[in-house]
Design a protein around this motif. Sequence first.
Motif, short mmCIF file in Angstrom:
data_model
loop_
_atom_site.label_atom_id
_atom_site.label_comp_id
_atom_site.label_asym_id
_atom_site.label_seq_id
_atom_site.Cartn_x
_atom_site.Cartn_y
_atom_site.Cartn_z
N PRO C 137 31.42 45.41 52.03
CA PRO C 137 32.01 44.77 53.22
C PRO C 137 32.68 45.78 54.13
O PRO C 137 33.04 45.45 55.25
CB PRO C 137 33.04 43.80 52.62
N TYR C 138 32.85 47.01 53.65
CA TYR C 138 33.55 48.01 54.44
C TYR C 138 32.60 48.91 55.24
O TYR C 138 33.03 49.86 55.88
CB TYR C 138 34.45 48.85 53.52
N ARG C 187 16.70 41.09 50.81
CA ARG C 187 17.74 40.26 50.20
C ARG C 187 17.66 38.80 50.65
O ARG C 187 18.27 37.92 50.07
CB ARG C 187 19.12 40.81 50.54
N ASN C 188 16.94 38.56 51.74
CA ASN C 188 16.81 37.20 52.26
C ASN C 188 15.45 36.58 51.98
O ASN C 188 15.15 35.51 52.49
CB ASN C 188 17.05 37.22 53.78
N MET D 167 24.37 26.66 49.97
CA MET D 167 23.24 27.55 50.22
C MET D 167 23.30 28.27 51.55
O MET D 167 22.54 29.20 51.78
CB MET D 167 21.94 26.75 50.17
N ASP D 168 24.15 27.81 52.46
CA ASP D 168 24.11 28.34 53.82
C ASP D 168 25.50 28.21 54.42
O ASP D 168 26.23 27.27 54.10
CB ASP D 168 23.10 27.51 54.63
N PRO D 169 25.87 29.15 55.30
CA PRO D 169 27.21 29.06 55.92
C PRO D 169 27.44 27.69 56.56
O PRO D 169 28.57 27.17 56.55
CB PRO D 169 27.19 30.16 56.98
N GLN D 171 26.80 24.89 55.52
CA GLN D 171 27.17 23.84 54.57
C GLN D 171 28.56 24.00 53.98
O GLN D 171 29.02 23.15 53.21
CB GLN D 171 26.18 23.84 53.39
N ARG D 187 19.99 33.69 44.18
CA ARG D 187 19.19 34.15 45.33
C ARG D 187 20.05 34.45 46.54
O ARG D 187 19.60 35.06 47.49
CB ARG D 187 18.14 33.11 45.68
N ASN D 188 21.28 33.95 46.54
CA ASN D 188 22.17 34.15 47.67
C ASN D 188 23.27 35.16 47.39
O ASN D 188 24.17 35.33 48.20
CB ASN D 188 22.82 32.82 48.07
N GLN D 190 23.47 38.17 47.73
CA GLN D 190 23.64 39.16 48.80
C GLN D 190 23.39 38.55 50.18
O GLN D 190 22.96 39.23 51.10
CB GLN D 190 22.76 40.38 48.54
N ASN D 191 23.65 37.25 50.29
CA ASN D 191 23.60 36.59 51.60
C ASN D 191 24.99 36.78 52.20
O ASN D 191 25.92 36.00 51.99
CB ASN D 191 23.28 35.10 51.40
N TYR D 192 25.12 37.86 52.97
CA TYR D 192 26.47 38.28 53.38
C TYR D 192 27.12 37.31 54.35
O TYR D 192 28.34 37.21 54.40
CB TYR D 192 26.42 39.70 53.94
N HIS D 193 26.31 36.61 55.14
CA HIS D 193 26.90 35.60 56.03
C HIS D 193 27.58 34.51 55.22
O HIS D 193 28.67 34.05 55.56
CB HIS D 193 25.82 35.00 56.93
N ARG D 196 30.77 35.89 53.52
CA ARG D 196 31.88 36.02 54.46
C ARG D 196 32.50 34.65 54.76
O ARG D 196 33.72 34.51 54.83
CB ARG D 196 31.41 36.71 55.74
N GLU D 223 33.61 41.38 46.12
CA GLU D 223 34.50 42.07 47.06
C GLU D 223 34.36 41.49 48.47
O GLU D 223 35.35 41.38 49.20
CB GLU D 223 34.15 43.56 47.06
N TYR D 224 33.13 41.16 48.87
CA TYR D 224 32.90 40.54 50.19
C TYR D 224 33.76 39.29 50.35
O TYR D 224 34.42 39.08 51.36
CB TYR D 224 31.43 40.13 50.34
N SER D 227 37.52 40.20 50.24
CA SER D 227 38.02 40.92 51.41
C SER D 227 38.31 39.94 52.55
O SER D 227 38.99 40.29 53.51
CB SER D 227 37.03 42.00 51.85
#
Lengths: 339, 339, 339, 339
Positions: C137-138, C187-188, D167-169, D171, D187-188, D190-193, D196, D223-224, D227
Amino acid sequence: MVVVMQAGAGEERIQTVIDRLVSMGFDVHRSTGATHTILGAVGVRPDFDPRDVELLEGVREVVRITQPYKLASRAFRPEGTVVELGKGVRMGGVEVVVAAGPCAVESEEQIHGIAGRVAKLGARLLRGGAFKPRSSPYSFQGLGEPGLKFLREAADKNGLLVVSEVMDPSQVALLTSYVDVLQVGARNMQNYHLLRALGEVRKPVLLKRGMSATIEELLLSAEYIMSGGNYDVILCERGIRTFETYTRNTLDIAAIPVLQKLSHLPIVADPSHGTGRRDKVAPMARAAVAAGADGLLIEVHHDPDHALSDGAQSLYPDQFAQLMAELRIIAPAVGRRMA
Amino acid sequence: MVVVMQAGAGEERIQTVIDRLVSMGFDVHRSTGATHTILGAVGVRPDFDPRDVELLEGVREVVRITQPYKLASRAFRPEGTVVELGKGVRMGGVEVVVAAGPCAVESEEQIHGIAGRVAKLGARLLRGGAFKPRSSPYSFQGLGEPGLKFLREAADKNGLLVVSEVMDPSQVALLTSYVDVLQVGARNMQNYHLLRALGEVRKPVLLKRGMSATIEELLLSAEYIMSGGNYDVILCERGIRTFETYTRNTLDIAAIPVLQKLSHLPIVADPSHGTGRRDKVAPMARAAVAAGADGLLIEVHHDPDHALSDGAQSLYPDQFAQLMAELRIIAPAVGRRMA
Amino acid sequence: MVVVMQAGAGEERIQTVIDRLVSMGFDVHRSTGATHTILGAVGVRPDFDPRDVELLEGVREVVRITQPYKLASRAFRPEGTVVELGKGVRMGGVEVVVAAGPCAVESEEQIHGIAGRVAKLGARLLRGGAFKPRSSPYSFQGLGEPGLKFLREAADKNGLLVVSEVMDPSQVALLTSYVDVLQVGARNMQNYHLLRALGEVRKPVLLKRGMSATIEELLLSAEYIMSGGNYDVILCERGIRTFETYTRNTLDIAAIPVLQKLSHLPIVADPSHGTGRRDKVAPMARAAVAAGADGLLIEVHHDPDHALSDGAQSLYPDQFAQLMAELRIIAPAVGRRMA
Amino acid sequence: MVVVMQAGAGEERIQTVIDRLVSMGFDVHRSTGATHTILGAVGVRPDFDPRDVELLEGVREVVRITQPYKLASRAFRPEGTVVELGKGVRMGGVEVVVAAGPCAVESEEQIHGIAGRVAKLGARLLRGGAFKPRSSPYSFQGLGEPGLKFLREAADKNGLLVVSEVMDPSQVALLTSYVDVLQVGARNMQNYHLLRALGEVRKPVLLKRGMSATIEELLLSAEYIMSGGNYDVILCERGIRTFETYTRNTLDIAAIPVLQKLSHLPIVADPSHGTGRRDKVAPMARAAVAAGADGLLIEVHHDPDHALSDGAQSLYPDQFAQLMAELRIIAPAVGRRMA
């Protein structure tokens, strides 16, 4: 070796680790940073296990600096090694050297027929197994010594050299008397008794990478042979085991340039075992040459549909001819040529 | 074997495939569906390679039905096998049998000291290597026969049995004269010369799974030994190679119940090699017993900090004592008990 | 679907399985062999889970015959798909199409400089990330929309098309307005919300294979997009995760010919992410073209030493020029040409 | 960061590397040994890519010392984190917390029936998917919001908490209003959205390890979330992808003690997805608890034979009862207890 202490490791702990390293025979250089203390330990023995330090209280990480192999490393011969196979054929030179032939020697007639075809098409070595490592005890295990005899005669008649697999230390003398290159199969890459026996012969050894062997482990196995005095080792990438099962193995083409950087030894690819399927052999053979391989091992059979083993991954002679033509176009892109 | 034709494969192609199967010696049963034709082929030879059919024109998929191993399969002995190790110790019975000891026999004093400790804590076998397979040619390679002698004496004095590794066919006779269980290391799981030699002895063999061996391949290697007449094979899960490098290997605990379903042979786990780190040995040993393992191989050293090999994964005797106490709580959950 | 019963499964059990299959909506054809009974079940629903039958008493194995993907399969368009990218550039035709550019758009100046260089050297598309998926995240997360604007302008000025990554369904509209090809990162690959959103746009999608995705899973993800009506999908091999850690990933070159057999969709390779090291990019790019790839994604940076991300795997412009020259030699070997 | 120079790297090269490190913002400490020079570089930025130094001329190896995650590391909270889930249920305390329920919510009646059973048997959370990530676009995709409603009601009626997948931001808000724990699927990971978005909510998040994610990557994904300010993260081991295909995934039991050493976050195991086969769930659930897991996710279905998804890996209620009884025996061996 570099020993990184944990952030905030106390003076007492640091001193204990230093004392321990000294008692192990290291010279220790200490470097104290704002948060971390780093210890440089010089004079590592080749049989040292870094985990012994890693588990000490207060240690965060241990980094081995010297590579565990020496004779096999590029630094040992920066200019690279060219292995003389005989009859003027050189592995690691400008020519991309091709070994072709059936998975197993099945009969005198079979091997003569194939030898004649592949010799005309540009192969330099005849490949073929007389002793077959088969995962099932009920499968064809090879013709044994008669197979070697047929192989030698077929090669001689067609101006070819011979490469064949040795499976056990007890076979080394026999194989040495028939072949020009002794092949170590993937399943035997870490058969240390065999490697040691091969260190004592004075014939080139083609060492296949184990299915789950790292590049470093392959070089360590080469080191076993070389430490016995036999420096003519040829490395062979033949596919690693991964989660992808569509192909029998995953041919790790990137290992070719990686090995060329880490080691001075020649490196060949075996796309037949690397893919296990005839229709994937040519694309992967082309890819290996394009990536810089010094040679290829290709299974070719005059009648793959009736082969006693691995027919499914053997090329028909016509497919081999077509492949050689394609490789002649590709090789100049990497400053090489085909026979 | 079931051969599935491609959707819409024409009559001529289907007939060609049928003819081919008949010429291979199969009885063929045809089943014509709306889109797919399916051919049942009965009478597969053990050395048949399904890829030979898979590559025929018009074939979509080939499914082997009979398992390639017979003697090792659960169907061969549905009630399960109990291997008698000697002195009344039985692997595969209600007791979870523990083998403990150092990675390598280092000296007479060392092995006697450790044997005394582990015997008191409930181990039934003393483990220890006299010949060590080391990936570097420069590492300690074991004491050889004197090591075996120390091992035997230390075991006898403490009422223990002995398990030790055999690395080459040439060592089989020697090992057989000293040990109760002959161990085949992971790197030798597909050393067929060794497996065949072990098929001829009449002592139990502990067969470790190769680092990249599938469960089926492990059973095929057991089949090699059994097809020679030695039915006393003990399987051993010791970790597979995966992308995760934090632990040395990934101990595949699920292989324990899987093997118990597929095979009648007892199955033990080696959490020391499976993790490579002392602090992970106890959790994984507990996990293995909870998952139903018939036994454990545990590295224990009286002074791991000065061990000549694998000290990092050896338990201190006190840690071993603690582990045995925990296992005594867990075993009843799966209907077992510890010694 | 073919259901193979266990050897000696009794009549009652067979009947139970048949009844169950019928209740699931299948037409069942029975074929009784000497030891095994085989049931052919016709009419499988796309969401059927074969394990539901596999776990029934007496069942030995279940084989799914119909592939779980349809639109993505070669049978759907046997002649292959050529995706029109715009400005006459066609992916899947005789020309091997190269996309080049930095990992991330860093500034207007940077992207213009690089675009000018790669356009002259034969690239057809400009690549560059405006939104970066970073594992920490950094780390630098990209310039966002301004980055897209710079990218579009730099491409237009130099006669290039644009490919850039979309990370979330909420970004699809924005990306669509700036780029010619929407890239889905590894990753997606199984971010189904994103795949569904991309099924509704009418721009080509470049779908990267996930690090641990099988070839079949990649095709199922393509199927997600295509089932929404967007048939312009380009597959991308970018390396899978294996036990070998010397390279960042293992570029699965064999996936190229495999995908060309299973699917009609074009397939490109990304040797930059596939190896993670600049000095391995050119060998693997050559290998991919030699194996038959329809295109390449290459990271090129005018000053990799100061790149904000992935500088280590970016080529210097001179290295890219050299690579393009080599590819011009190789392409004809597979009946292709470079721009 | 420690930078190890190649043996014999000249003074000029060393100076160039030092200058480069200084220009990157590091404080550099030099330590000159007999053969190797080692540079300690202090002050690494979190987004620093060690490969940028690795590729400099004369550099042999670069070792990052500081972990790339901070909030997720054990050092951040050495005493460990106990996550309060609500109703007094605490993950990471002395009780091993079990979440049980179907793969997918299929109907009001189904979820009420199952909730009643698992609550009586000692489960604390009701699990069940309302939105299902399915690899085929043609499979059942879940009931959506009505499923969440049924889940909430069934849980409340039986004194259970609710965990369900987001599964999705888009939701996140919806899920937050219904569930006690938000689950992120493998599967998610590393779905950074999505990560976050979850950093901004104030509900516990259960983060599943991706199929090919290293332990370090799992902690970086945690950590994502952290943070963003949400510290209530629960890690979940659910199996990694390896070459072994007999089980759907390889449940990496060793990851449990490894994560407990590296991180302060609680860790649970999902043996249902980790094995994919009902008959392997109980052994692996026992193994996970024996290895020290803080909790379990178990799929239980009142009628697995007719489940709309993953029936093959769901326990019958009676099997779940038996498992809970076994776990009550095992838990005390690791100082824990079951509800």
